[in-house]
Design an enzyme around this catalytic site. Structure first.
Site, PDB file in Angstrom:
ATOM      1  N   ASP A  42     -43.591  10.239  -0.357  1.00 36.80           N
ATOM      2  CA  ASP A  42     -44.471   9.145  -0.942  1.00 36.80           C
ATOM      3  C   ASP A  42     -45.918   9.615  -1.051  1.00 36.80           C
ATOM      4  OD1 ASP A  42     -45.357   6.686  -1.178  1.00 36.80           O
ATOM      5  OD2 ASP A  42     -45.601   6.532   1.015  1.00 36.80           O
ATOM      6  N   THR A  56     -48.923   7.407  -1.177  1.00 42.58           N
ATOM      7  CA  THR A  56     -49.985   6.651  -0.507  1.00 42.58           C
ATOM      8  C   THR A  56     -49.674   6.822   0.985  1.00 42.58           C
ATOM      9  OG1 THR A  56     -50.127   5.232  -2.191  1.00 42.58           O
ATOM     10  CG2 THR A  56     -51.379   4.595  -0.308  1.00 42.58           C
ATOM     11  N   PHE A  83     -52.321 -13.694  -2.050  1.00 42.53           N
ATOM     12  CA  PHE A  83     -51.536 -12.876  -2.875  1.00 42.53           C
ATOM     13  C   PHE A  83     -49.896 -13.232  -3.049  1.00 42.53           C
ATOM     14  CE2 PHE A  83     -49.323  -8.974  -3.866  1.00 42.53           C
ATOM     15  CZ  PHE A  83     -49.813  -8.700  -5.084  1.00 42.53           C
ATOM     16  N   ARG A 113     -57.734   3.898  -7.024  1.00 42.36           N
ATOM     17  CA  ARG A 113     -57.112   2.455  -7.129  1.00 42.36           C
ATOM     18  C   ARG A 113     -58.019   1.389  -7.602  1.00 42.36           C
ATOM     19  NH1 ARG A 113     -52.912   2.936  -2.885  1.00 42.36           N
ATOM     20  NH2 ARG A 113     -52.808   0.657  -2.647  1.00 42.36           N
ATOM     21  N   THR A 160     -43.928   7.358  -6.121  1.00 40.65           N
ATOM     22  CA  THR A 160     -44.706   6.645  -5.744  1.00 40.65           C
ATOM     23  C   THR A 160     -44.968   5.318  -6.732  1.00 40.65           C
ATOM     24  OG1 THR A 160     -47.129   6.396  -5.808  1.00 40.65           O
ATOM     25  CG2 THR A 160     -46.192   7.736  -7.520  1.00 40.65           C
ATOM     26  N   GLY A 161     -45.236   4.469  -6.007  1.00 38.67           N
ATOM     27  CA  GLY A 161     -45.557   2.965  -6.871  1.00 38.67           C
ATOM     28  C   GLY A 161     -46.648   2.891  -7.446  1.00 38.67           C
ATOM     29  N   ARG A 164     -44.442   4.312 -10.237  1.00 39.24           N
ATOM     30  CA  ARG A 164     -43.875   2.965 -10.300  1.00 39.24           C
ATOM     31  C   ARG A 164     -42.321   2.728 -10.045  1.00 39.24           C
ATOM     32  NH1 ARG A 164     -47.336  -0.157 -10.570  1.00 39.24           N
ATOM     33  NH2 ARG A 164     -48.939   0.074 -11.796  1.00 39.24           N
ATOM     34  N   LYS A 213     -36.417   4.692  -4.875  1.00 43.28           N
ATOM     35  CA  LYS A 213     -36.528   5.932  -4.208  1.00 43.28           C
ATOM     36  C   LYS A 213     -35.359   6.165  -3.496  1.00 43.28           C
ATOM     37  CE  LYS A 213     -41.607   5.202  -2.856  1.00 43.28           C
ATOM     38  NZ  LYS A 213     -42.538   5.042  -1.805  1.00 43.28           N
TER      39      LYS A 213
END
Lengths: 1305, 346
Positions: free
Chosen positions: A589, A591, A738, A796, A876-877, A980, A986
């Site tokens: 991963d 982050t 959110f 970010r 990673t996203g 993304r 994953k």
């Protein structure tokens, strides 16, 4: 969603691209759907239906020509891609807006008063907070539930067949935790309907009799202990016999009890089983005793429970469902309770859930507005709570409360769970709903998932082979016995010991002869009993012990201790230690794993101006404010840009200053951060600690504080911000949390100057779609450029916007908001719609760049993993640009690499890009193979290929026939970077590799989004970092930092693999050699399964004679020192190539075993041939010979002799002598005094010496020849360690120090 | 000895409650250790040493074995009268027939006293599981255990009570007897101390007398004098040390006199023991002893072979080492350096 031609682009920074064959550069020109209008027009993919149809949405925005610079076309791809900056910040907590329900009817919203009369609190909007169930739902710690929630998301997406970023983006960095609100809100409303009478638990508040009327709910006493005094024996035995090994033992022992089959004495044959059972039982008993003790302490803690009209202390174990309990600050919560009221006038309570999920930040919980004012010790509360039956989802709770004739719905934010601690709240009062065993924390106490190591799986195959050998031996014996019996059939009546008749009783009686067929069967079964240790059951037990020992050393390793989080390495799975030595793929991963996930505000673009001076100026500006006579400072210091500070000081009179002011106000206000005052040693000072669930939000609030916008107080109704020394109070009139569809959050503030402002912050993609583009187009453009630049730096980004609301507009919004929040069905969708009405036509304020710093030692760690031949994939996203820039800074990508980028939005284009990419990488491989003889793993100078692929493309690739192509392509690549990607993807990528190769995979991650990947991989490693404990909970190993992967794999993994591989082979050998000796003898005893070795020695052989040394060596032996292994990461290849355990070694061992057993058996046999030696004497000789032999065999292979090894090996030999002496000193045994008699003869000693030399010589010769003329890397490194010149051969040392040295902070 | 590996950065600056693992050589797996490596020098040395030790031992034991004088007389066939040759069982089972048999053996070399007398049985499975289990060591040891016969089937008890000693092993006690004379002069046969000293002391009780022995329907072998305790029945003790293999010798007695070369020893054999039923052989063995035991050259041969092979290996390794050496610890042999220029491909 655009530009769907594959982009095969050599890295712009590749210096040698000129020398490469021409590479195709695709652009959008060919795309028939080109013709998009503008940059932003196509980007709003909020409507999932629109996103379905990729043609509609595919709006390539830049008509890039082939000549365009590569980087720009790359950018065009990503930006037009509609990719979304992950805004983890917004997905936070409390939706305090909803459902003030009936109370608001009684007491109409007092907006007017608040707009007229300054600081009057508008109580209604916020207080009765309806936190949606949803948000936390998917954060369940149970693995299943995570999977479920993920899959539910997935299915939701596949339902409308869209490829919205929703599913991919939002789940990234903090994702599952906050979940998708919509789905769960739906679930809430559903559950309200579903809570029917049968399933629901009905709790009458403060009415025990009625509550327990229908069902007698259990008390609050807990029992983690498994056994009581009476149940211990049966239950413990029952549990132990779940293991196949023990069943095998048992069957053998039972067989041996049958008189016809009694080979060994009855007592003797039970000995091994009894020994193992006893050891385990004692261990279990001790553990259980400790649990009993802690249970007792826990059960006898005191809680204050309402009895009559007063709170009385009561033991925890006596607390019942329905009782009202009062908890004081810092007290632990005795059971799961629904909050009724709290010391906070708005009903907020803070709890620390560190015992529950390991997260140390405070969580907010709310009491219902309707119950807030009720004081149970003054007036009796009557009402009932209907809630779902106990379940283990700690993030879900569905219930409603009927009180005063009103029906209120309850969610997970209204309940506080056992295991939490109350913080920052003076007291709370609640009703117990789940107690004792039914509390969520108890339901969740289950172990880690168990995996099986690759070595063990392989070993099982060899075990089957050994069973084959066993059956073969037994068959040979029974066959020979059959032939013998048949041959001598006529004489059986007469042969002394085979008389069919028993004359002793005076009458004719059959004696022990059951007919030919049965005799053969019995012979077979008896031979199984005699040869039982051919199946090395003790190996399983030894392996467990060895793994415990290895884990002990891994945990104690000082180099895997993380100082910053004060955490040691954790071994959660105990059975895959050796897999660590064979890892070929690492999936990481980004982050929190590669980066620290400690967000730091770096720069801002405000009103089109880029302020990034904070990066260069080291000046530490401590902004402080005085509250209640205390000087408060923010806990975290942020570097501030001097220009910006200057600008702020000049006030908001200028246009520029005004925007800066609004921007920082937005940062300070538009969040769900709770400021807490932490006392310091200085009595007049204090630190402001901003507690919140999102590190991004924390970073923004700290940044605002550094620039003089200090958030001082937050209640549900207002916030107090100290702006440049001027304390101002803002009323929070509304808050849209959110959610993953909108990817933004907004807050509606009633400002002191009586204006109403909406501040919105969110991901650039969704933000630009709601920004009014008629105004300030150039500023929007500039901001967009800045955002792009920030993300290229690996920052970010978040976009901040605002608008002012007129009173009428606000009224409109408010009434629809009221309506939506009280709706029972589809509330989430309605709320989203309401949010949509207000979050539009925004004025852009600017954007922020937050740095997620790379962890210490990450580039070095990646480098040495790569040198070790481990492929590192990063999943990673994040956005592609962010991912690539992190890739560069972490040395994952180098400038020499050729990048292949695949961004496709349809299956066909995916296929095309994959095929092109494969062709190209093949070409590159051949080119590099021609020019370089270098091998791929060391890879200096060769053209390396990096594959960068995004989640959208993966949607089309995974689970389709394209997987094969992707795998082929990936096998050409040195680096694979997936951006993304959704959590489930994953796992899909891990599965892609895992299912196609025999290579071992390792997944490492820190967040809930990594859980599926961690569980999918052969080895899952969790980083115990900022993002809670879910990754750790589902992992096999947990550690504090990514760089610990290097010592973990290269050092411990290597050792463990080498030790375990050797140990398995040795155990096979050790048992087989003994069995073969027994077997040879059986051939000389008329196949009647007599053993010369005494029963006791047979049984003690694998318990005392030979067990300890192999375990000690399995734990302590090291083939190479830590330093060498780190200096030469390539040595890790030994595990990847399975050098320590493979079928060649197995068969070599088998041959060696045969030879050794022959030597042991036949040397004495021939030496004593025709002599008067008796069976016991030669049996003792064989016993001693085989024990000394197997121990010396081990000694010959030990690489490092420390005192423990010496003690174990020589001690075992001495122990064997002692045992043999003791056994032969028992007069009631046949072999009485044999050993004392035989050691006086010279031939005994000569035989012993000859056996050992003759048996070991072949192995010794082969071993030497191999080591000398076919040296393995490990062998050379060993020689280097001993003889090498240390100064000349340490090229990597300096680099490694970065990994080894502990951070000093 | 890499006791200092990577230890430097672990200082004792641990805070009070820090979970930092305490440094110790043990927990960091850095105990001082010796790391032997098989270098050619060591290997050659080891093989030479083995050779040097083994060859003399081999020669010595061969020599000792050669000096043992052993006479084996196979008598079971020849001791059957000609008229019973086709019906040996009838002969041996009948109590009427004359079992006495005269054998003459010539002494090839001088035999120094003591000369050990063995009887050797072939194809007698004294190690058959049913056989070896059919005994009661408890019963042998003390009178109080007389009834402990449950392991003795099928020879447990008769109508008169438990058999002492019970079991097949005792039941099948060898009962041929030998008398020796040289030149018509009787040679004394000592039957004392033919068993281990431990047996009469602990294993065979002095208060245990034979009872009901060989009184059943089928006589297995020798009868025991029921007035002599088991602790003095040395033949029984010898017999009950069951043999390793189906071919075995058991000590019958000792002749405490030297036998000169070319002496003719007349052996008077009472041929009682029924080996004909299972086709076994009976042999009489006269043998002297040496430090290595009886006549058996195999151990000597084994030592010579191993020693010789080791010397041969030592020389071969020496030659290999001289002509095809490999420098130890040469990094150019590492697999990732091998293909590089200057690397070795063996």
């Amino acid at each position: 969603m655009t530009s769907k031609r594959p982009l095969l682009i050599p890295s712009p920074r590749t210096p040698n691209t000129q020398h490469l064959p021409a590479l195709p550069v695709y652009s959008d020109i060919a795309n028939p759907t080109s013709g998009g209008t503008g940059l932003f027009s196509g980007m709003d993919s909020r409507n999932p239906a629109a996103a379905d149809n990729s043609i509609n949405v595919e709006l390539p925005t830049f008509k890039s020509s082939p000549q365009r610079s590569i980087s720009s076309s790359q950018r065009s791809v990503s930006s037009s891609q509609g990719s979304v900056v992950e805004p983890p910040t917004f997905k936070s907590s409390s939706q305090r807006s909803v459902s003030s329900s009936r109370r608001s009817v009684v007491e109409p919203p007092t907006f007017k008063s608040s707009s007229q009369g300054s600081v009057v609190e508008p109580p209604t909007f916020k207080s009765s907070s309806q936190r949606s169930v949803s948000s936390l739902q998917s954060k369940a710690s149970g693995n299943n539930s995570v999977r479920e929630s993920i899959s539910s998301l997935q299915s939701k997406n596949s339902g409308n067949n869209s490829v919205r970023e929703v599913s991919f983006g939002d789940l990234e960095s903090k994702p599952v935790r906050y979940g998708s609100r919509g789905a769960d809100s739906e679930a809430l409303s559903l559950s309200q309907k579903d809570l029917n009478e049968e399933d629901a638990r009905v709790v009458y508040i403060d009415d025990l009799a009625k509550t327990n009327e229908r069902f007698e709910y259990s008390g609050n006493s807990i029992r983690t202990a498994k056994y009581s005094v009476f149940t211990f024996l049966p239950r413990n035995l029952f549990e132990q016999f779940h293991r196949v090994a023990y069943i095998y033992f048992l069957v053998i022992a039972v067989l041996n009890q049958l008189p016809q089959l009694a080979v060994f004495g009855r007592g003797v044959s039970i000995l091994p089983l009894a020994f193992v059972l006893l050891v385990t039982a004692v261990k279990d008993g001790f553990e259980d005793y400790r649990r009993h003790r802690s249970d007792r302490i826990e059960n006898n803690r005191l809680a204050s429970v309402l009895v009559g009209n007063q709170f009385h202390p009561k033991k925890w174990k006596d607390v019942r469902v329905g009782e009202i309990i009062k908890i004081q600050a810092s007290e632990a919560i005795p059971c799961d309770m629904v909050l009724l009221s709290t010391s906070d006038p708005t009903g907020v309570a803070y709890v620390q859930t560190i015992n529950l999920d390991g997260e140390s930040n405070l969580k907010t919980r709310y009491a219902k507005q309707e119950t807030l004012s009720k004081m149970p010790d003054k007036e009796k509360i009557t009402g009932l709570i209907k809630c779902e039956n106990p379940n283990r989802n700690i993030y879900g709770f569905h219930a409603f409360m009927e009180i005063d004739g009103k029906r209120l719905s309850l969610g997970p934010s209204n309940i506080i769970l056992r295991g939490c601690e109350l913080k920052n709240t003076h007291w709370v009062i609640g009703v117990a709903v789940y107690v004792g065993r039914e509390t969520k924390v108890m339901l969740n106490s289950s172990g880690a998932p168990s995996k099986r190591s690759r070595l063990e799986t392989r070993m099982n195959f060899e075990i089957i082979l050994l069973s084959g050998f066993l059956v073969a031996l037994c068959t040979v014996v029974s066959f020979c016995a059959a032939v013998w019996l048949r041959h001598n059939n006529d004489e059986l009546d007469d042969i002394l010991f085979y008389r069919k008749q028993d004359y002793s009783k005076g009458k004719v009686d059959d004696y022990n002869y059951y007919g030919w067929g049965l005799e053969i069967l019995f012979t077979f079964l008896m031979s199984v009993i005699v040869f039982q240790i051919m199946i090395p059951i003790s190996l399983y037990i030894s392996m467990e012990l060895v793994r415990v020992g290895q884990a002990y050393f891994m945990i104690r390793d000082g180099q895997m201790y993380d100082e910053s989080s004060d955490s040691r390495f954790q071994c959660r799975a105990l059975n895959i230690n050796e897999d660590l030595g064979q890892i070929k793929y690492v999936f990481s991963d980004k982050t929190g794993t590669l980066t620290e996930n400690k967000m730091e505000f770096q720069c801002a673009s405000i009103w089109g101006v880029d302020y990034n001076g904070g990066r260069s100026s080291p000046e530490q500006v401590g902004y402080s404010v005085e509250v209640d006579g205390k000087i408060l400072r923010p806990k975290m210091k942020v570097k501030a840009d001097p220009d910006l500070q200057q600008l702020l000081r000049s006030g908001k009179d200028t246009n520029e200053g005004k925007h800066v002011y609004e921007f920082f106000l937005a940062l300070a206000a538009c969040n769900t951060i709770v400021p807490l005052v932490v006392d310091t040693s200085d009595p007049n000072g204090g630190l402001l600690d901003y507690q919140g669930e999102s590190p991004d939000e924390q970073a923004l609030v700290y940044a605002a504080a550094a620039y003089g916008f200090m958030l001082i107080e937050r209640t549900s109704g207002h916030i107090v911000i100290d702006i440049q020394g001027d304390r101002q109070r803002f009323n929070v009139l509304g808050l849209h949390e959110f959610d993953s569809d909108r990817k933004r959050m907004s807050v509606i503030l009633g400002c002191p100057d009586k204006t109403i402002k909406v501040f919105v912050k969110g991901a650039d993609t969704t933000m630009f779609s709601v920004i009014d583009k008629r105004l300030n187009l150039d500023i929007i453009r500039a901001t967009e450029a800045h955002i792009h630049a920030y993300s290229s730096l690996g920052l970010r980004t978040l976009v901040v916007g605002m608008r002012e609301l007129s009173a009428t507009k606000f009224e409109q919004w408010h009434s629809s908001f009221e309506e939506a929040s009280t709706a029972l069905i589809g509330r989430a969708a309605l709320l989203r719609k309401v949010a949509g009405t207000i979050e539009n036509n925004l004025i852009i304020l600017g954007a922020s760049g937050i740095e997620d710093k790379l962890q210490l030692g990450v580039p070095e760690a990646i480098d040495s993993l790569r040198t070790a031949g481990v492929q590192v994939w990063v999943l990673t996203g994040d956005k592609q640009e962010t991912a690539i820039s992190i890739g560069y800074s972490s040395k994952l990508l180098t400038r020499r690499m050729t990048q292949i980028i695949i961004n496709s939005s349809s299956r066909d284009s995916c296929r095309r890009s994959l095929e092109d990419a494969i062709l190209m990488s093949r070409k590159l491989m051949t080119v590099s193979a021609d020019t370089q003889t270098d091998r791929g793993s060391s890879g200096h100078g060769g053209t390396q290929v990096a594959l960068i692929i995004d989640g959208t493309s993966l949607v089309y690739i995974l689970d389709s026939e394209l997987e094969e192509k992707l795998f082929e392509l990936a096998s050409y690549c040195t680096v694979v970077l997936c951006c993304r990607v959704a959590p489930l993807q994953k796992a899909g990528i891990v599965a892609l590799v895992k299912n196609r190769t025999a290579d071992m995979t390792l997944a490492i991650g820190d967040g809930a989004n990594d859980v599926s990947m961690i569980q999918m991989a052969d080895v899952g490693v969790g980083i115990s970092g900022q993002e809670g404990r879910q990754a750790v909970m589902s992992s096999d190993f947990a550690m504090g930092q990514f760089r610990f992967l290097v010592p973990l794999l290269l050092v411990h993994g290597h050792w463990n693999y080498q030790r375990m591989g050797y140990m398995i082979l040795y155990n096979f050998y050790r048992n087989a050699v003994f069995v073969l000796i027994l077997f040879w003898y059986v051939l000389f005893t008329c196949f009647s399964l007599t053993t010369a070795i005494t029963d006791w020695s047979s049984m003690l052989y694998s318990i005392i004679y030979t067990a300890v040394p192999t375990i000690v060596v399995g734990i302590l032996d090291k083939d190479l020192s830590r330093r060498t292994l780190l200096d030469y990461p390539q040595l890790y290849g030994a595990g990847q190539r399975q050098e320590c355990y493979n079928s060649k070694l197995f068969w070599l061992t088998v041959v060696d075993t045969f030879w050794q057993s022959l030597a042991v058996f036949f040397i004495p046999l021939f030496a004593y041939w025709g002599s008067s030696i008796d069976r016991s004497s030669i049996g003792d000789l064989w016993t001693l010979a085989v024990v000394i032999l197997v121990n010396l065999h081990l000694a010959m292979d030990v690489i490092r002799w420390n005192w423990i090894t010496h003690a174990a090996i020589w001690g075992s030999i001495i122990a064997t002598w002692i045992c043999v002496f003791v056994i032969d000193a028992i007069p009631s045994l046949v072999g009485y005094w044999a050993i004392f008699h035989v050691i006086k003869t010279a031939s005994f000693w000569l035989c012993l010496l000859a056996i050992i030399i003759a048996a070991m010589a072949p192995r010794f010769v082969v071993k030497f020849l191999y080591q000398y003329y076919r040296p393995s890397d490990v062998q050379i490194a060993r020689e280097l360690e001993k003889f090498g010149n240390p100064s000349a051969s340490r090229p990597a040392q300096i680099e490694m120090n970065a990994i080894l040295d502990l951070p000093r902070r | 000895m890499d006791a200092k590996d990577g230890a430097s950065d672990l200082t004792s600056s641990t805070k009070k409650k820090s979970r930092r693992p305490k440094y110790s050589q043990f927990t960091q797996q850095e105990l001082p250790a010796c790391k032997p490596i098989l270098t050619p020098a060591w290997v050659i040395l080891i093989f030479v040493a083995i050779g040097i030790v083994f060859l003399p031992i081999g020669f010595a034991s061969l020599f000792a074995s050669e000096h043992v004088v052993e006479i084996v007389n196979h008598y079971d066939r020849d001791c059957v009268p000609p008229n019973y040759v086709d019906n040996k069982l009838a002969y041996i089972q009948s109590s009427k027939t004359n079992k006495t048999c005269i054998r003459r053996v010539t002494i090839p070399k001088q035999m120094k006293s003591p000369v050990y007398i063995y009887y050797q049985l072939d194809h007698f499975y004294q190690n058959h599981r049913r056989y070896v289990k059919s005994r009661s060591d408890g019963q042998l040891r003390s009178k109080s255990n007389e009834k402990k016969t449950d392991t003795c089937a099928p020879e447990r008890y008769t109508a008169n009570g438990a058999i002492v000693p019970c079991g097949l092993v005792a039941w099948s006690l060898f009962n041929d007897t030998y008398k020796f004379s040289v030149n018509n002069k009787q040679l004394g046969v000592s039957k004392k101390d033919i068993t281990w000293k431990s047996d009469p002391k602990k294993k065979f009780g002095s208060d245990v007398y034979p009872k009901n022995f060989q009184s059943g329907g089928l006589i297995g072998g020798a009868k025991l004098n029921s007035s002599i305790p088991l602790s003095e029945q040395e033949d029984l003790m010898v017999w009950m040390r069951t043999s390793t293999l189906p071919t075995f010798r058991k000590l019958y007695g000792k002749i405490e006199a030297d036998l000169e070369a070319d002496d003719i020893v007349t052996v008077t054999i009472e041929n009682n023991y029924n080996t004909y039923i299972f086709g076994g052989n009976k042999k009489l063995v006269l043998s002297t002893a040496s430090w290595i035991g009886g006549k058996n050259c195999l151990l000597g041969i084994a030592y010579l072979t191993v020693g010789g092979l080791c010397l041969f290996l030592a020389i071969s390794f020496l030659l290999l080492y001289l002509f095809k050496p490999r420098p130890l610890g040469d990094t150019s042999y590492l697999s990732w350096n091998r293909s590089a220029p200057g690397g070795h491909i063996y």
